[in-house]
Write a protein that holds these residues in place. Structure first.
Motif, PDB file in Angstrom:
ATOM      1  N   ALA A  95       2.705 -13.307 -37.608  1.00  0.00           N
ATOM      2  CA  ALA A  95       1.967 -12.152 -38.130  1.00  0.00           C
ATOM      3  C   ALA A  95       1.583 -12.466 -39.562  1.00  0.00           C
ATOM      4  O   ALA A  95       2.181 -13.324 -40.212  1.00  0.00           O
ATOM      5  CB  ALA A  95       2.804 -10.878 -38.062  1.00  0.00           C
ATOM      6  N   PRO A 115      -2.006 -11.095 -35.689  1.00  0.00           N
ATOM      7  CA  PRO A 115      -1.705  -9.684 -35.976  1.00  0.00           C
ATOM      8  C   PRO A 115      -1.174  -9.502 -37.390  1.00  0.00           C
ATOM      9  O   PRO A 115      -0.675 -10.443 -38.008  1.00  0.00           O
ATOM     10  CB  PRO A 115      -0.644  -9.331 -34.928  1.00  0.00           C
ATOM     11  N   THR A 116      -1.304  -8.297 -37.904  1.00  0.00           N
ATOM     12  CA  THR A 116      -0.868  -8.012 -39.270  1.00  0.00           C
ATOM     13  C   THR A 116       0.472  -7.292 -39.274  1.00  0.00           C
ATOM     14  O   THR A 116       0.883  -6.693 -38.285  1.00  0.00           O
ATOM     15  CB  THR A 116      -1.892  -7.143 -40.009  1.00  0.00           C
TER      16      THR A 116
END
Length: 334
Positions: A95, A115-116
């Motif tokens: 991430a 993804p964050t």
């Protein structure tokens, strides 16, 4: 593309905090270990030599004294706000850091689709990512029992501010953690070679002239210090002279981002201004059309270079610094 910054201005909320989070960058997945399933009583010599060369689990002591068992081949590395280092080592994190829906735009060629995770690393979010190794930049990020919670999810290594404030040290340490020391050294060597060449070309082009780096956000100006991000690159690696408003700040009053009023900028003695405009399209026109701004000598002479807020100028690392060098050469070497 930001060392972990200790001095922040809480007035400007999450965006400002994120850019002060130290900073700057890291790691890499080692080569995948192969399983030996042979039942032969006569071991294959080549296979034995290959196995001996493969990374093995190791124990390392982090900046806080934790003895951390590092996996031999971590595949799901979480290293928030250290992604510059990971990318330099060819590692895609599980991430990537974010704040207020903002991300490190300059890294997205490599991190697009990753993804964050929020800059403050909520335990629930970390758990949901199932990392097999967590690397933390600053001691401040694991206070109040957070280290214990993270370490229950995955081995957690804290670089510490003393290492993290210097992107070269941070990159080398992450390279060591991930069995990629050679790659880390090469990234640093390549950067230093690039900086040396750019320094020579810039010196020939502008001599001993000075430049200021201003960050405009929410209609407020900040002078970038000599020790961080683009300041460290321009004033340290490229040898450009810092302006009076930076050098005049007492050492004990100096911050990573030094607030300066528009009126004070009237006293700015800088041949050039690099303006990181985070207010572009959000009211910056009023500020930059004011008589005070237009009266600054560098502005009057047309020596202002506007830098996009999506640039690497507020971050630290081999990749961030390389992009800053490219911009400096583009604007200063004709």
């Amino acid at each position: 593309m930001i060392h972990y910054y200790k001095k922040t201005n809480r007035k400007f909320g999450l965006l400002f905090i994120s850019l002060l989070a130290v900073a700057l960058l890291l790691s890499a997945c080692g080569s995948k270990a192969s399983d030996s399933g042979s039942s032969s009583t006569t071991p294959d010599k080549g296979a034995s030599e290959q196995s001996a060369a493969e990374p093995k689990e190791k124990e390392m002591t982090d900046a806080m004294g934790h003895k951390v068992k590092i996996p031999a081949n971590p595949q799901r590395v979480l290293a928030s706000y250290l992604e510059d280092h990971l990318t330099a080592l060819g590692v895609k994190p599980v991430a990537q850091w974010s704040v207020a829906k903002g991300i490190q735009d300059y890294l997205q060629t490599d991190l697009k689709g990753i993804p964050t995770i929020s800059y403050d690393l909520p335990v629930e979010s970390v758990l949901g990512l199932s990392p097999d190794l967590i690397i933390i930049g600053s001691e401040a990020q694991v206070q109040k029992g957070l280290y214990e919670q993270y370490s229950k999810i995955a081995p957690t290594y804290v670089l510490g501010d003393a290492v993290n404030k210097d992107w070269r040290q941070a990159l080398l340490k992450i390279g060591e953690i991930l069995n990629k020391t050679d790659q880390a050294r090469k990234a640093i060597s390549d950067y230093d070679t690039k900086a040396k060449e750019a320094k020579e070309n810039i010196s020939k082009a502008i001599g001993g002239k000075s430049a200021a780096i201003l960050w405009l956000t929410q209609k407020n100006f900040y002078l970038v210090d000599q020790s961080v991000s683009s300041g460290a690159v321009l004033y340290g690696d490229l040898g450009i002279q810092p302006p009076n408003l930076v050098t005049d700040i007492p050492a004990d009053k100096r911050a990573s981002w030094n607030p300066v009023t528009l009126e004070k900028l009237a006293d700015l003695k800088a041949d050039y201004i690099f303006l990181v405009n985070s207010d572009k399209g959000q009211g910056a026109d009023d500020t930059l059309n004011s008589p005070v701004w237009k009266g600054i000598p560098a502005v009057k002479e047309g020596h202002v270079f506007e830098i996009s807020k999506s640039s690497s100028w507020l971050y630290s690392g081999a990749i961030a610094g390389g992009k800053i060098i490219d911009d400096a050469v583009k604007y200063l070497v004709k």
